[in-house]
Write an enzyme that holds these catalytic residues in place. Sequence first.
Site, PDB file in Angstrom:
ATOM      1  N   LYS A  56     -12.425  -1.657   8.217  1.00 23.78           N
ATOM      2  CA  LYS A  56     -11.722  -2.568   9.111  1.00 23.78           C
ATOM      3  C   LYS A  56     -12.061  -2.303  10.576  1.00 23.78           C
ATOM      4  O   LYS A  56     -12.506  -3.192  11.282  1.00 23.78           O
ATOM      5  CB  LYS A  56     -10.218  -2.485   8.867  1.00 23.78           C
ATOM      6  N   ASP A  73      -1.422   6.750   6.322  1.00 24.53           N
ATOM      7  CA  ASP A  73      -2.490   5.831   5.953  1.00 24.53           C
ATOM      8  C   ASP A  73      -2.688   4.900   7.142  1.00 24.53           C
ATOM      9  O   ASP A  73      -1.835   4.069   7.448  1.00 24.53           O
ATOM     10  CB  ASP A  73      -2.080   5.044   4.703  1.00 24.53           C
ATOM     11  N   TRP A 125       0.826  -1.207   0.000  1.00 27.66           N
ATOM     12  CA  TRP A 125       0.000   0.000   0.000  1.00 27.66           C
ATOM     13  C   TRP A 125       0.857   1.252   0.000  1.00 27.66           C
ATOM     14  O   TRP A 125       0.531   2.234  -0.676  1.00 27.66           O
ATOM     15  CB  TRP A 125      -0.979  -0.032   1.168  1.00 27.66           C
TER      16      TRP A 125
END
Length: 369
Positions: free
Chosen positions: A205, A181, A114
Amino acid sequence: MERSKNEFNLNRNMKVHNFNAGPSVLPNEVLYKASKALIDFEGSGMSILEIGHRTAPFIAVMEEARSLVRELMQLDDDFEVLYLHGGATTQFMQIPMNLLENSESAAYVDTGVWSNKAIKEAKLFGYTDVVASSKESNYNHIPKQFTIPPQASYLHITTNNTIYGTQWHMTPVTDVPLVADMSSDIMSRSMDFNKYSLIYAGVQKNMGAAGATMVAIRKSILGKVSRKIPSILDYRNHIENGSMLNTPPVFAVYISMLTLRWLKEQGGIPAIEKINDRKAALLYDEIDHNPLFRGTVVKEDRSKMNACFIMDKPEMEEEFLKFCKKEDIVGIKGHRLSGGFRVSMYNALPYESVEVMVEAMKYFSLKKA
């Protein structure tokens, strides 16, 4: 009144132990309230899926969700909280578009897939300085020694590596704006969120269901690039319009609001952190002591959200997955890039599910001894 056979049972036993990496397990209370709102939202005679996003009932939902983020993270007055479309992936390019001048550079730490994707997008808008990377060791640790150029527009980190199972357990000390992030560990542990200038996270999540992205951003870092920014990608426009510049992801924001309410009722981030610590300690202790399994991350950088491990005998992995499926354990197969197993332990995952996972590992090991 007798309960209908089809009526949702708030006190239902879990059908499965859900360790999926995301979208992931939600609290029962959230599912129950959402199921009612799908039919009739707060006595309006309409589903939450049908109400106008600019009507008072949904504006109240949006404002409560944003307020709960601010409260739970204890953000100072310079922060604005937004709910946006496009997932964290859109933020990979929206951040440099708003913060990185063409002639300037941004610093990035590469700790996995990511962060690598974020680096790729940033290169479209300015110079990207990768100040550290753990790629050479298959992302099994968090880089510790690196220098941040003082002229960098910002430093970007990915606080938790969902695929490889590493996590930052310290916040980098820097004089440049810090961007993070936090998609896979947002609100899972206590930290000083005010040390950051921009925090973003897909909510699927720890903060709700798929479909929305939360962005917490300091107003003071905006308006410093000379490029023309498309209206829908300019953070200032979203701030001015209270996250209603265009039609927001109504249901996802509602689920996030309910999830944040649930988190507050549990005692907030400090309380859930204690539970998360217990879950992670229980699982990692079994990984370290069970002769069939082996962790893939250096111990000091292990993620408390995503535990990654393998078997020394890979030919047994498929058999173990089938065994777990029979025990109603789902979502533990590792990502295709890392293999092995990945057990995700987000906020709403009950401690009891980790106990079941550990017992399954013990039983399988005894059976194969």
